[in-house]
Structure formats: structure tokens, C-alpha cells
Design a protein around this motif. Structure first.
Motif, mmCIF file in Angstrom:
data_model
loop_
_atom_site.group_PDB
_atom_site.id
_atom_site.type_symbol
_atom_site.label_atom_id
_atom_site.label_comp_id
_atom_site.label_asym_id
_atom_site.label_seq_id
_atom_site.Cartn_x
_atom_site.Cartn_y
_atom_site.Cartn_z
ATOM 1 N N LYS A 48 1.031 -0.919 0.136
ATOM 2 C CA LYS A 48 -0.166 -0.120 -0.123
ATOM 3 C C LYS A 48 1.207 1.121 0.011
ATOM 4 C CE LYS A 48 -2.305 -1.013 3.953
ATOM 5 N NZ LYS A 48 -1.567 -2.685 3.788
ATOM 6 N N SER A 49 2.349 1.528 1.190
ATOM 7 C CA SER A 49 2.811 1.962 0.834
ATOM 8 C C SER A 49 3.336 2.829 -0.233
ATOM 9 C CB SER A 49 3.525 2.542 2.419
ATOM 10 O OG SER A 49 2.457 1.509 3.351
ATOM 11 N N THR A 50 3.977 1.510 -1.375
ATOM 12 C CA THR A 50 4.520 1.771 -2.747
ATOM 13 C C THR A 50 4.001 2.192 -3.069
ATOM 14 O OG1 THR A 50 5.800 0.277 -0.896
ATOM 15 C CG2 THR A 50 6.246 0.363 -3.849
ATOM 16 N N ILE B 243 -2.349 9.946 3.587
ATOM 17 C CA ILE B 243 -1.767 10.043 4.962
ATOM 18 C C ILE B 243 -1.624 8.561 4.427
ATOM 19 C CG2 ILE B 243 -3.373 9.811 6.969
ATOM 20 C CD1 ILE B 243 -2.560 12.575 6.273
ATOM 21 N N ASP B 244 -0.458 8.042 5.294
ATOM 22 C CA ASP B 244 0.307 6.656 5.658
ATOM 23 C C ASP B 244 -0.007 6.760 7.411
ATOM 24 O OD1 ASP B 244 1.084 4.151 5.309
ATOM 25 O OD2 ASP B 244 2.363 4.922 4.750
ATOM 26 N N SER B 245 -0.572 6.112 8.378
ATOM 27 C CA SER B 245 -2.781 5.362 7.778
ATOM 28 C C SER B 245 -2.956 6.155 8.321
ATOM 29 C CB SER B 245 -2.556 3.811 7.915
ATOM 30 O OG SER B 245 -2.141 3.811 9.458
ATOM 31 N N GLY C 217 2.069 8.491 9.290
ATOM 32 C CA GLY C 217 2.886 8.301 10.420
ATOM 33 C C GLY C 217 3.233 6.484 10.997
ATOM 34 N N GLU C 218 3.915 6.295 9.916
ATOM 35 C CA GLU C 218 4.415 5.051 10.089
ATOM 36 C C GLU C 218 5.726 4.987 10.217
ATOM 37 O OE1 GLU C 218 2.156 2.124 8.385
ATOM 38 O OE2 GLU C 218 0.581 2.110 9.879
ATOM 39 N N GLU C 219 6.346 5.719 9.148
ATOM 40 C CA GLU C 219 8.021 5.054 8.569
ATOM 41 C C GLU C 219 8.250 6.961 9.148
ATOM 42 O OE1 GLU C 219 8.053 1.935 5.085
ATOM 43 O OE2 GLU C 219 6.352 3.030 5.446
ATOM 44 N N SER C 220 9.790 7.020 8.767
ATOM 45 C CA SER C 220 10.653 7.800 9.241
ATOM 46 C C SER C 220 11.088 8.671 7.421
ATOM 47 C CB SER C 220 11.898 8.527 9.844
ATOM 48 O OG SER C 220 12.766 7.172 9.164
HETATM 49 MG MG MG Z 1 3.082 0.885 4.940
#
Ligand code: MG
Ligand code: TYD
Length: 452
Positions: free
Chosen positions: A103-105, A169-171, A123-126
Motif C-alpha cells: 500500500k505504501s509503495t 495519509i499513511d495511515s 505516521g508509520e515510517e521516518s
Molecule cells: Mg505501509
């Protein structure tokens, strides 16, 4: 600080109640009620323009001015098709899928390839993790801004500064708003943050794409009402063991839900698969007898399944009949129809039937594929892997129509099948399909076309 208020929410359906109960009164699930802190005072959400102050006036239906929805092309054909021609301005789209499905990709890839100014909030990765992923994907767009933030008030402050034309927006499960004290990911936070984002999208006409986690039943985690609030719900799915991913619309206020997009996960991101038959051809080594492809529906979604049959001479007095994933009584009925109406002597044969992939199918539309698999095994003649079936078989040996035939045809065509065998009694409205339709009325006709 105003007094803290709490309320009870069902983690399954999102229903709110004043007290705790063991069973939810709305969805009847057990042990799903959780107490959450809410505080409704001093709301500070997205408020910008006076736009919302303009009064709504009732209009006659013929007085309403129609301005065609303005759509933003994402430069990703599969996504544009699934959305019905691009992202509609001011729309809110929710993308759900299993962890690690991509999804993020997918969204980062879109954020990087779109020509509009994009704000990608994670909000999940730096930021450096996202940079590493962007380097793998390698399609850099200097107008894509990356923000790592989970507080919606701070996100809106940044939005005011950078004025993005597209927001990702993730996620949604990581966001929280100051107006409520529940923890991020809880039902009330998800509902409130989504409501704020929807308000923002509608007032500024900015399209918003949200990533949503799914729970173990495959539903988007959070209140069911989330899916009602947004305009489009997309589902990203696929098998962890295969590189192929399918993107479908479960709900689309601006287009059809019959379209689907296919991607392949490579080491440098997701590749659009525009010619889906390549998936099928790579899977088949030999043409084996006793297998047939059926088009079935899973909920409202079409799905292709493989049916395997083994017909052999019974060694013991009473022939054996056994099925996996298919109703045994229905198999017996089909065998009786084949014997009585089409003259196949299967009474002294063992018949084993298996639906691959371990799924259970009740859809009567797979009957014809069951017949085809049985006859193929009985005659030891393989059916081409490019043929698929969708029809019910009646007691008189007649081939009956099935529901949602157009969707099944479009799915089969999209997945690269060449021939679609179905009943001649269907009312097919799809005109511009390229797949060859074989319409039959009786089992004998189906047999004649298959093994001619
Ligand atoms: Mg993700
Ligand atoms: P990700 O987008 O993080 O999934 P999600 O956001 O849905 O949880 O993608 C996860 C997987 O994708 C990860 O296991 C590695 C794989 N992947 C590739 O194979 N190629 C790539 O270029 C990228 C970025 C990821």
C-alpha cells in the motif's frame, strides 16, 4: 481542562453505547465493547473559509447545473481505471490491504509520479525510510513533500503552509486529533480524524488518499461507518507467495466497481500489468485433463477459480464420490444429470472433485465448470487454459443463466481468458468485449464445443 468523558464503542461495528455489555447490541459480536475516552469540548478542527457559511438552497432537479467532475490523472493507468478516470477533486479515497502487500509503495509511487504538488504524510515510517523507498522506486518528483506527523491539527498547519494539491495519509490508524483523548487507532479517533480530513477535502477541493489497515477478517480496521464516510474504498490484495497484486474498488461514488487493476511487485516498486494473460500463461506448464476454470463471485466481486476432477473406474462395488470445497449433494445431482440427460455412464466410476486454493464455493455458476472438469477427466482430453465457464446446470440438463454476467465477462477478459462459455439465456449488456462468447443451451452443446 474540561471534564473527561468516556463512552463505550464496539470494536467491530463502531456502535456507541452508554454502558459496557458483553455482547454488542448492534452487530451481536461478543467481547468487542471497549471503553474509550472522548472529549467533545473546544473543537479545533479544519476551519478555513466562509465557504461552509454559504446557504444551501433547494433546487428543482432540472435547475441543477452539472459541471463535469474534475479529475486529476495519477499517471498510473491501472489506478486511474479503477477510480473511473482519475482522482476526483475533493474526493476522499481509502486504500485497504494486508500488511506488506504494498500500500505504501503504491501511494508513494503515485505521489512521486503525479505532476501536482503532493504532501505525503506518514505516521508509520521516518523521512529517511521513505527516502530509501523512493530511491528504490526511482521516479523522483521534486514537488512531493514528505511529512512525518500524526497529529491532525499539526498536519493542517503544515497544509496551510505548503498548500498541496493532493494529500496522502499513511495511515489513518496512526492519526489522532487533540479534540478527543482516545488513543490513535481507536474507533473514536479513526472516526474523528477521518471526519476532519473529509471536511478539509470538501472545503478545499483537494483529493485525499488514506491508507487503512485491515483486521484479520479482511475488513478495514475501524468503524464500519468509515467506509460509508469516504467516497471511494479500494482494496489492494494478492497472495504473499506471488508477485501479483490486484486493486479493486469496493465502493466508488464516481465510477463503476467492476474494474480492477493488476500490478506486479518488483525490486524497484510496483509495475502495472497491462496484459494480464501473461500471469496465466506463466502458471501453466502442461495441459492437464480434468481441470476447468470457473468464474464465481466472492461477495460482489468476481473471482476465477480452478476446478479439478478425477474420474476413474471404481475398484469396489459402490463408487466413491468425494468433494473438497463443493457441495457433495450437488455433485451427485450433476452426475445424475450427466447420466440421464447426456448419456455418460458415470454410475460405475469414482468421482473426486476439488476446488483448488482451499476455498468453499456455493455459487451455482460454477456448475458448468464442474461438468467440464468431470467430462475432461472422463474422456482424458484437456481443456484449453484460456477457456472459462460460468453457468448453472439444471435438472433437465439445461444450461441456465447466472447473475452479474457482465461483471464476470469483464473480469475474465481482464484476466486474459480468450473464451467464455455460458448460457444462451443470459441477458448480456456489455457490448465492447473482445473475449469470445460461447453461448450454449444444453449440456450436449457444451460438450460438442469443448471436445469437438
Ligand atoms: Mg505501509
Ligand atoms: P509496503 O508498501 O511497505 O506494504 P504496506 O504499506 O502495504 O504494509 O511494501 C511491503 C513489501 O513490498 C515489502 O515486504 C517489500 C516489498 N517491496 C518490493 O518488493 N519492492 C519495492 O520496490 C518495495 C518498495 C517494496
Amino acid at each position: 481542562m474540561a471534564k473527561v468523558k468516556t463512552s463505550f464503542f464496539c470494536q467491530n461495528c463502531g456502535a456507541q453505547s452508554a454502558k459496557w455489555t458483553g455482547q454488542c447490541n448492534t452487530c451481536n459480536e461478543w467481547n468487542t465493547i471497549v471503553e474509550e475516552v472522548i472529549q467533545k469540548e473546544e473543537k479545533r478542527v479544519w476551519k478555513q473559509s466562509t465557504a461552509s457559511k454559504t446557504k444551501a438552497v433547494p433546487l428543482r432537479i432540472d435547475e441543477i447545473q452539472l459541471n463535469p467532475e474534475e479529475r486529476i490523472q495519477t499517471n498510473n493507468n491501472e489506478l486511474d481505471t479503477v477510480l473511473g478516470g482519475g482522482l476526483v477533486k475533493g474526493s476522499v479515497t481509502l486504500l485497504g490491504g494486508e500488511p506488506g502487500i504494498g500500500k505504501s509503495t503504491l501511494l508513494l509511487q503515485i505521489a512521486l509520479s503525479i505532476s501536482q504538488k503532493v504532501l505525503y504524510v506518514s505516521g508509520e515510517e521516518s523521512q529517511s525510510q521513505i527516502k530509501m523507498r523512493a530511491d528504490r522506486i526511482d521516479s523522483s518528483n521534486s514537488s512531493c513533500l514528505i511529512l512525518t506527523e500524526t497529529n491532525t491539527q499539526k498536519i493542517f498547519k503544515n497544509i496551510e503552509d505548503v498548500q498541496p494539491e493532493f494529500l496522502v495519509i499513511d495511515s489513518i490508524q496512526t492519526l489522532y486529533t487533540d479534540t478527543i483523548e482516545a488513543s490513535p487507532g481507536s474507533i473514536s479517533q479513526i472516526r474523528e480524524t477521518t471526519a476532519e480530513l473529509i471536511k478539509f477535502a470538501k472545503e478545499t477541493e483537494t483529493p485525499v488518499l488514506l491508507i487503512g489497515h485491515i483486521n484479520k477478517e479482511g475488513q478495514i480496521a475501524g468503524p464500519k461507518i468509515l467506509e460509508h464516510m469516504v467516497d471511494v474504498v479500494l482494496q489492494f490484495e494478492g497472495d504473499q507467495n506471488h508477485a501479483y497484486r490486484i486493486l479493486r474498488a469496493q465502493k466508488n461514488r464516481f465510477g463503476s466497481t467492476a474494474e480492477l487493476g493488476i500490478y506486479e511487485m518488483l525490486s524497484d516498486g510496483l509495475r502495472e500489468v497491462s496484459n494480464p494473460s501473461e500471469i496465466l500463461i506463466s502458471k501453466k506448464d502442461d495441459d492437464l485433463s480434468g481441470t476447468a476454470i470457473a468464474s464465481t463471485l466472492e461477495g460482489i466481486r468476481p473471482l476465477m477459480i480452478e476446478i479439478q476432477a478425477l474420474v476413474s473406474t471404481a475398484v469396489y462395488g459402490t463408487p466413491q464420490r468425494s468433494t473438497t470445497g463443493y457441495n457433495l449433494k450437488r455433485l451427485n445431482m450433476i452426475l445424475a444429470v450427466l447420466e440421464k440427460r447426456a448419456g455418460f455412464k458415470l454410475g460405475a466410476k469414482d468421482v473426486f472433485l476439488n476446488i483448488t486454493g482451499g476455498i468453499n464455493v456455493d455459487d451455482p455458476a460454477i456448475d458448468l465448470a464442474v461438468v467440464a472438469a468431470i467430462l475432461s477427466s472422463n474422456q482424458d482430453i484437456a481443456i484449453s487454459p484460456h477457456v472459462c465457464f460460468a453457468a448453472e446446470v439444471g435438472l433437465a440438463g439445461e444450461i441456465r443463466p447466472v447473475s452479474k454476467i457482465d461483471q464476470r465477462i469483464l473480469e475474465a477478459e481482464k484476466l486474459g481468458y480468450k473464451t467464455f462459455v455460458t448460457s444462451k439465456y443470459n441477458k448480456i449488456t456489455t457490448k465492447n468485449h473482445t473475449i469470445k462468447l460461447v453461448e450454449v443451451g444444453k449440456i450436449e452443446e457444451a460438450f460438442a464445443t469443448l471436445f469437438a
